[in-house]
Design a protein around this motif. Sequence first.
Motif, short mmCIF file in Angstrom:
data_model
loop_
_atom_site.label_atom_id
_atom_site.label_comp_id
_atom_site.label_asym_id
_atom_site.label_seq_id
_atom_site.Cartn_x
_atom_site.Cartn_y
_atom_site.Cartn_z
N SER A 153 -32.87 23.20 -30.88
CA SER A 153 -33.48 22.57 -31.92
C SER A 153 -34.43 23.04 -32.48
O SER A 153 -34.87 22.91 -33.59
CB SER A 153 -33.89 21.20 -31.21
N GLY A 154 -35.42 24.02 -31.65
CA GLY A 154 -36.43 24.47 -32.31
C GLY A 154 -36.14 25.74 -33.40
O GLY A 154 -37.23 25.75 -34.25
N PHE A 155 -35.26 26.42 -32.96
CA PHE A 155 -34.76 27.33 -33.97
C PHE A 155 -34.44 26.55 -35.39
O PHE A 155 -34.73 27.19 -36.45
CB PHE A 155 -33.61 28.13 -33.64
N LEU A 156 -33.80 25.49 -35.23
CA LEU A 156 -33.37 24.89 -36.50
C LEU A 156 -34.45 24.30 -37.30
O LEU A 156 -34.83 24.42 -38.34
CB LEU A 156 -32.42 23.73 -36.02
N GLY A 157 -35.72 23.92 -36.63
CA GLY A 157 -36.93 23.57 -36.97
C GLY A 157 -37.40 24.74 -38.06
O GLY A 157 -38.11 24.38 -38.92
N LEU A 158 -37.19 26.20 -37.52
CA LEU A 158 -37.73 26.91 -38.33
C LEU A 158 -37.23 27.31 -39.49
O LEU A 158 -37.67 28.02 -40.65
CB LEU A 158 -37.86 28.18 -37.43
N LEU A 159 -35.84 27.02 -39.35
CA LEU A 159 -35.08 27.01 -40.87
C LEU A 159 -35.64 25.86 -41.91
O LEU A 159 -35.61 26.06 -43.10
CB LEU A 159 -33.63 26.72 -40.60
N LEU A 160 -35.70 24.78 -41.20
CA LEU A 160 -36.14 23.43 -42.27
C LEU A 160 -37.52 23.07 -42.69
O LEU A 160 -37.48 22.80 -43.65
CB LEU A 160 -35.42 22.40 -41.57
N ASP A 183 -44.37 23.55 -43.85
CA ASP A 183 -45.47 23.20 -43.57
C ASP A 183 -45.89 24.09 -42.36
O ASP A 183 -45.37 24.02 -41.28
CB ASP A 183 -46.01 21.88 -43.53
N PRO A 184 -47.17 24.92 -42.34
CA PRO A 184 -47.48 25.76 -41.47
C PRO A 184 -47.86 24.86 -40.06
O PRO A 184 -47.39 25.09 -39.10
CB PRO A 184 -48.83 26.45 -41.87
#
Length: 501
Positions: free
Chosen positions: A392-399, A402-403
Amino acid sequence: MGASLNAMPRQKPRQDFRGLWNISFGYFGIQLAFALQNANVSRIFQSLGSAVDDLAFLWIAGPVTGLIVQPLIGYYSDRTWGRLGRRRPYFLAGAVLAGLALVGLPNTGLLLLAAAFLWMLDASLNVAMEPFRAFAGDMTPDDQRAQAFAFQTWFIGAGAVVGSLAPALFNWLGIANTAPEGIIPPSVRYSFYLGAAAMVLAVGWTVLRVREYSPDEMAAFEADATAPIAPEHEPLVYPRSGPAWVAVGAVLVAIVAALGLDRQLYVLGTGLAVFGAIQIGVRATAARGALAHIVSDLAQMPAQMKQLALAQFFTWIGFFIVWIYTTPVVTEQAFGATDVSSAAYNEGADWVGVMFAFYNGIAAVSAFLLPVLARRIGNARTHAVGLLCGASGFLGLLLIRDPWWLLLPMVGMGIAWASVLSMPYVILTRVLPARKFGIYIGIFNFFIVIPQLVVATLMGGIMRSFFPGEPRWTMLVAALMMAAAAGAMMLVREHRRDSAA
């Protein structure tokens, strides 16, 4: 060491808080150095002229050195005893060499020389790090091992927080984080100097403050005698699969040549062929040296180790992709920068350090919470939950663009990282013969570095073919790999003693 040695029970004495602290403190320096590498090496390579789709191949030093060094260090540390003990000579040698590499890496102006220093750094970190896992097994009884690995994970997290934040902290102190093209920013160079000092001092603390059990004491603790092994008395198994591995490697090399595929695939094909050739050689000569023992023990892995191998394979593909590509993804997606000499790019690269520090901080906290969950649902299921948090965290990096909101995916990544550093080893060390902790943990490292080697040889070509100029899609690949790893963990059948951490 925190335990008394006056009595010599069959069970190893439990370590007190000070003993566990001293056993694990060296990991603080090792992981500080790893964090500097993970958060800054792509930045250094790009500053020295590397294209984004060449980054994965330049990172190949890590998996190749780990593949070679860790099982050899495990083999020899199982059989070592001297003035510094069994594992500590390797801690100290690795720390000194890693310190030298940390000083050299940011001071070279040549890309190939920087890659050579990375190779030296990775080899040295592997020399220092590999025996620490076995060290925790040597120094603690079976029922305290989860606690020992939790301490290691805490120091790993704490060291990584400092290492990841170091460039941003030096910049906050007024040290420049930008430099002309081809020059490494001063804030990065000072961070690597800090890492060199921390590496030597932290590992030196463990070397000086812990007295290892002697061979006679180890033999008294364990029926299978964890004292150094006499190689000439150990029966070996010589696998017959060598020709098959040579054939697979040769076919892959031939396909790459015939179809004009990415030349980086030659590394993978050659590696498979060499592995097969080693098997053929040790079988033909009935060898009894280090390589023969490694090949033999690889063929005799416990069932749980084989089950864990599949999960490790997918896990480390995911993490290695994220370490390589987070800097170009964040700098482009959240800071709108691709010029490595620009202020915006270097601000974004510093922010990657903050993100990595945050996930390692989460990992340090999670280290002591995961054993609580494991007592309820088991180690394997706990690890599967942790891996899904990472996906889920890796998907967040895709989507996320905002820093500040990019810190949210780091929570999932931190939970996953804490689990990766502890749960597989809790499962593994309970089914391994204690006299072979070193060599088997070194072999277990195959399933960490082989997937990294796969990423290093394949990912550049995948980027060029499927998403040229859009590195953010690598995060989707990483997320899918972590989900596959979680599924593989559900196939792991723990030893009956391992139903709880």
